[in-house]
Design an enzyme around this catalytic site. Sequence first.
Site, PDB file in Angstrom:
ATOM      1  CB  THR A  35       4.745  -0.351 -10.677  1.00 38.22           C
ATOM      2  OG1 THR A  35       3.612   0.607 -11.102  1.00 38.22           O
ATOM      3  CG2 THR A  35       5.173   0.085 -12.578  1.00 38.22           C
ATOM      4  CD  GLU A  36       4.229   1.235  -5.455  1.00 35.98           C
ATOM      5  OE1 GLU A  36       3.014   1.539  -4.984  1.00 35.98           O
ATOM      6  OE2 GLU A  36       4.926   1.697  -5.362  1.00 35.98           O
ATOM      7  CG  ASN A  37      -2.755  -4.487  -7.358  1.00 36.63           C
ATOM      8  OD1 ASN A  37      -3.432  -5.937  -7.569  1.00 36.63           O
ATOM      9  ND2 ASN A  37      -3.299  -3.329  -7.036  1.00 36.63           N
TER      10      ASN A  37
END
EC number: 3.2.1.21
Length: 570
Positions: free
Chosen positions: A413-415
């Site tokens: 979901t976040e990178n």
Amino acid sequence: MLPRCAISVCHVFVLVLCLSSAEDFDWTKNDHGSFYYGTFPAGFSWGAGGSAYQTEGAWDKDGKGLSIWDVFSHKKGRIQQNDTGDSSCEGYHKIKDDVGLMKELKLNHYRFSISWPRLIPTGIKSDHINEKGIQYYNELIDHLLENKITPIVTLYHWDLPQFLQERYGGWQNISMVNHFNEFANLCFERFGNRIKYWMTFNNPWSVAVEGYETGEHAPGLRLRGTGAYKAAHHIIKAHAKVWHTYDTQWRAKQKGLVGISLSGDWGEPVDITNQKDIEAAERYVQFYLGWFATPIFHGDYPQVMKDFIGRKSVQQGLGTSRLPSFSPQEKSYIKGTCDFLGVGHFTTRYITQKNHPSARSSSSYFTDRDLAELVDPRWPDPGSEWLYSVPWGFRRLLNFVKSQYGNPMIYVTENGVSEKMLCTELCDDWRIQYFKDYTNEMLKAIKDGVNVKGYTAWSLLDKFEWDEGYSERFGLYYVDFRNKNKPRYPKASVQFYKRIISSNGFPNQREVENWRRKAVETCSTSNQLLAADPLTSHMEMVTEIVVPTVCTLSILLSAVFLMFLLRRRN
């Protein structure tokens, strides 16, 4: 990297403590430098993300209520350069423009959050529902779907209604569970016929630790040793209640999934032959991602958290542990409330054992862990002081999730990676390298058997970066915050990420190298066009848009001016 030695069978056993199903992943193998050419499974979903407070702006428009971040950012000295998210990217007014950027990128999904105070100004549903807020998210969702982009929605990305903070103390109060459930239920009712992926919370670790322990984030409380644990306890209960609400009232007709997005850095032992370092590294991950994931998947906090916090609480003369406990009924209610797990990941730390005193005056989440975090000075560090590029840690974290929690369905979901420099460069070669290396480690993890279904680049746009304000930029697209129209400009990473999406991976070395070359060629042209753009020719833009010649010229002029002053004094 730090030197590695051959390890004994005993040490292998300790390393994989609680990782009994990890026989398909060799935790002792060091293949940090290899690159795997191949493609992702058919149907793999590629996306980008953002959040309401970071991108929308319009902080007091169309009936929106105050959030804790509206209030926190308006207090002098809280945010770098006293920046606020008042206007940010003006995403509230740029739905079509931004969806056009997503379409250009060929995204399969877009991850965004719904602002609780934009829909319910006080946070209490019975007080008032703001229909203009409902209309905004309806338009965003519909426009995404018209362009064949799947919306993935986060219900809480840190912007608690200020009224709830003032009246109840925010996440320190159990009443948040019911208020959050009412807000979520409203979202299911109004948007659920078009949303198939819901996340209750984004990175509750930051909400708890930075909001209620260190005070770096809104609401800015420093309740050391207790505040973070209490907030997390209520957040976990709130997540479970919302999952059950969806499961009983909406799942049959809407057929969606409800998960949570948890962030976690990987912790690697400094000395892989030292049992204490191995245990400290395990503890680091359990106190981070495991703090939330273990109750949700297994019904209770990690045993190591209960042991360490409980022991330190006794040594401090407290009658009960500072870590709250779940009743048997609550454990059963919370366990299994996750249809998929969102994983946010940015970096890695080396971990070693370090004993911290147990005095009540010095108790905190950080000292409870009895460890020290270290970094290798050779790790790239282009932007945020905490964010070093360590791609191999990503694969290890994903395998940890697989083995620890029964190989759940995962959406990354976040990178992503930021830059923090005087002159921002559109030719963001370091971001290309970061995305290339990290997505490749994710591909290796899938090859290991990890059930990763999608990846979200963080982030689509440069945006408000919490306590760092606008001093850091994570975006694929550069945003000119000095210009009231907030124009967007593609960085080189746009072209590179687009190629990964189109190829669904990395076909071969020659082609991937060609992508990089073309991306840099494109951005070099963009830099020149940006310099010539009349919108960017005013003085404010000289220090913001990074055309290397402009940056160099400004530095030279400063030096000449300084020499002139020195000569006059002499």
